[in-house]
Enzyme design. Structure first.
Site, PDB file in Angstrom:
ATOM      1  N   LYS A 162     -11.684  -2.875 -11.128  1.00 28.52           N
ATOM      2  CA  LYS A 162     -12.428  -1.674 -11.500  1.00 28.52           C
ATOM      3  C   LYS A 162     -11.467  -0.564 -11.918  1.00 28.52           C
ATOM      4  CE  LYS A 162     -16.902  -1.792 -11.347  1.00 28.52           C
ATOM      5  NZ  LYS A 162     -17.889  -1.613 -10.301  1.00 28.52           N
ATOM      6  N   LYS A 168      -4.729  -8.437 -13.070  1.00 28.36           N
ATOM      7  CA  LYS A 168      -5.897  -8.910 -12.353  1.00 28.36           C
ATOM      8  C   LYS A 168      -7.105  -8.050 -12.745  1.00 28.36           C
ATOM      9  CE  LYS A 168      -7.118  -9.838  -7.629  1.00 28.36           C
ATOM     10  NZ  LYS A 168      -6.866  -9.641  -6.235  1.00 28.36           N
ATOM     11  N   LYS A 206       0.846  -1.214   0.000  1.00 28.37           N
ATOM     12  CA  LYS A 206       0.000   0.000   0.000  1.00 28.37           C
ATOM     13  C   LYS A 206       0.874   1.255   0.000  1.00 28.37           C
ATOM     14  CE  LYS A 206      -4.306  -1.649   0.536  1.00 28.37           C
ATOM     15  NZ  LYS A 206      -4.906  -2.136  -0.631  1.00 28.37           N
TER      16      LYS A 206
END
Ligand code: SF4
Length: 329
Positions: free
Chosen positions: A200, A197, A117
């Site tokens: 959205k 992958k 992250k």
């Protein structure tokens, strides 16, 4: 009714309409687990805030996601599943604070997902991001879930929760339950590009609520075996993402497709058309159920509210035990 094996908890961030990756990776497992477990499924809106600056669509995404889950077979009415929104049961933030007192900071900053992250959002490494595994541990323990569906690669997170539970129980007494993994198949579904992958944010997805025309339009853009430049070129189904999706949605035809591809007896356009047809047929009952639910004004929010009430019942009992154990005055 058969006696259930235990209590499952699982959560996912509100991401709006669900795509094939969400379906194959989570939703269909969630639906199946309802047969054997008492299931609690949570739309984790607080977790979403760790990386989301613009929250203007949070409500809409929550609604669309819940609508998809319900239409796909998450079943609060028939099978007693609890479906709710994380922030509707605020006790989770209390438990998060208490668990944070037994969590070594170094353990959090060493977690691979935290490092990832930080790589993705170097400009916004906030306190919530560091502590999100603690919030996740609070989600699980607040509802005394004993079984967590995980893919093998998610084991470190569950291990983290188990470690925090042990630390908490050691300090304050045996109050929280150490959850066990239920290993499920979480396939990594690739997007239309056949490389990354399905997601959205990458725009490489097919929504499960898409109409047959929309499905076909999306499938036709899928990348196939780059060695098939002419119709007469033999293909390699094993490296083609169209073929991978056939594996999930074209039962009974898969072997023939592989043979035809290898012998150049089927072209990629025809092969994609077949996939689009099969996808549209597979999700037809889902689309119907979704339309019915969407037609009843307020129905989805009502289900989420009822879920939050039931989740709150469990949470307030557990928090009472926790507060007593910690000896909060
Ligand atoms: Fe892929 Fe089908 Fe083309 Fe073979 S025929 S390369 S499986 S799209």
């Amino acid at each position: 009714m058969n006696k259930k094996k235990g209590r499952v908890f699982s959560g996912a961030r509100p991401t709006g309409r669900q795509h094939l990756g969400n379906y194959l990776g989570a939703i269909r497992n969630y639906v199946a687990l309802q047969d054997d477990y008492e299931c609690i499924y949570c739309i984790v809106d607080l977790h979403a805030l760790t990386t989301l600056e613009d929250t203007s669509q949070l409500r809409e995404w929550t609604y669309e996601m819940a609508l998809d889950w319900l239409a796909a077979g998450i079943d609060p009415e028939g099978r007693g599943t609890i479906l709710f929104v994380q922030s509707h049961v605020p006790e989770v933030t209390q438990l998060h604070t208490l668990l944070s007192m037994v969590t070594p900071l170094g353990r959090l900053t060493r977690l691979p997902t935290f490092k990832e992250k930080v790589r993705q959002h170097p400009e916004d490494v906030n306190y919530g991001l560091v502590g999100y595994p603690v919030l996740m541990a609070a989600d699980i323990t607040l509802y005394k879930a004993d079984t967590i569906p995980v893919g093998v690669d998610q084991t470190p997170h569950l291990e983290f929760t188990r470690d925090i539970v042990r630390r908490f129980n050691q300090r304050y007494g045996e109050v929280l339950i150490e959850p066990e993994p239920e290993y499920t198949d979480f396939p990594k579904v690739l997007g239309l590009d056949g490389e990354q992958k399905m997601s959205k944010s990458l725009g490489n997805y097919i929504e499960i609520a898409a109409s047959p025309d929309e499905i076909e339009a999306r499938v036709m853009t899928m990348v196939t075996d780059p060695q098939r430049r002419r119709l007469s070129d033999p293909g390699r189904p094993e490296i083609c993402n169209v073929f991978t999706l056939h594996g999930y949605f074209s039962a009974g035809e898969v072997e023939q497709i592989a043979v035809d591809c290898r012998h150049a007896d089927i072209g990629c356009v025809q092969c994609k058309k077949l996939l689009a047809e099969n996808l549209a047929a597979y999700f037809a009952p889902f689309r119907e159920r979704r339309a019915e639910l969407a037609d009843e004004p307020g129905r989805v929010w009502q289900v989420l509210e009822e879920g939050a009430t039931r989740a709150s019942d469990i949470a307030s009992r557990v928090m009472k035990e926790v507060r007593e154990a910690v000896k909060l005055p």
